[in-house]
Design an enzyme around this catalytic site. Sequence first.
Site, short mmCIF file in Angstrom:
data_model
loop_
_atom_site.label_atom_id
_atom_site.label_comp_id
_atom_site.label_asym_id
_atom_site.label_seq_id
_atom_site.Cartn_x
_atom_site.Cartn_y
_atom_site.Cartn_z
N LYS A 65 0.84 -1.20 0.00
CA LYS A 65 0.00 0.00 0.00
C LYS A 65 0.88 1.25 0.00
CE LYS A 65 -3.72 -2.48 2.21
NZ LYS A 65 -4.40 -2.89 3.45
N GLN B 206 -4.91 -1.79 9.61
CA GLN B 206 -4.65 -3.06 8.94
C GLN B 206 -5.23 -4.22 9.76
OE1 GLN B 206 -3.17 -3.52 5.81
NE2 GLN B 206 -3.85 -5.63 6.10
N ASP C 290 -11.18 2.49 3.80
CA ASP C 290 -11.56 1.09 3.57
C ASP C 290 -13.07 0.94 3.37
OD1 ASP C 290 -9.51 -0.74 3.39
OD2 ASP C 290 -9.22 -0.91 5.55
#
Length: 274
Positions: A48, A92, A115
């Site tokens: 990422k 995460q 997200d």
Amino acid sequence: MIILDGKTVSQKILNEVKENVSKQERKPHLVVVLVGNDSASKIYVKNKQKAAWQTGIRSTVIEMPFDTEEQELLDKIEELNLRQDVTGILVQLPLPQHIDKNKVVTAISPKKDVDGFTPENVGRLAIGLEPYFYPATSQGVLMLLDEYNIPIEGKDVVVIGRSNIVGKPMVQMFLKRNATVTICHSYTHDLESKIKTADIVVSAVGKKIVRCKMVKNNSVIVDVGIFRDSDNHLTGDVDFDYVSDSVGFISPVPGGVGPMTIASLMFNSSKIYQ
Ligand code: NAP
């Protein structure tokens, strides 16, 4: 049979994001919070960061030790929510077991939730309001289908897997595009007959589940699954070699949905709401 080439399409999207970011007066800043030492998570975070670097998105990784207390993590998120210079927050997953994942996800400001996992963004999607962010993997799947001009409206779609991060948002997003959607899971009876009638199959399970005789001729098969087989090779849910002969389009693993998820996440991370 046409390969849905996520590698190439994701590159195109990353280039578009880069161009947009270069024109933005205020630059986006993504903060990724990583708790613990999970080796797979570390690789995902690195990828990422690499993509953020490639697109000109500023990115910061905050590493917290495995024994971080839940409240400490919640405090960190609150601090990031309030910081004017932070435009996107990503925690995460998975988190260590002593931390309640739902509490943590809920704590993220919906306007920084790149997200798309917070209850507000999920709820907005479910009731037909525009969420601030669409979940990256599902959005990446649709970006891939759109790039190949694959029609969705009115099509029979089977989604296998009902997780909050892939299966459920995928269903909502197909509904939004006026597809007729069937969602399957581990209690589904006769999965084969459902797959056999589908124009589009999206599989997000994590085991080899879609085999050759199951699929409809000329259908579109999107393989979200990614895991290591007994020979330690990266593979997906679909028996690619057998299925690919009879389908119209198919996404490979690796090189399909994986890179699309990252590109879609960067697309989200380039948006600024506050
Ligand atoms: P998950 O939370 O473990 O969910 C798996 C789903 O598969 C569950 O809904 C489960 O049903 C269902 N399932 C299990 N066995 C089944 C069976 N025999 N028949 C039908 N359904 C079955 O997994 P996830 O987080 O959604 O991830 C799924 C896969 O996608 C994993 O391989 C993951 O690594 C991969 N993934 C890839 C990306 C990417 O960017 N490429 C992103 C996210 C995830 P129940 O609900 O009944 O248990």
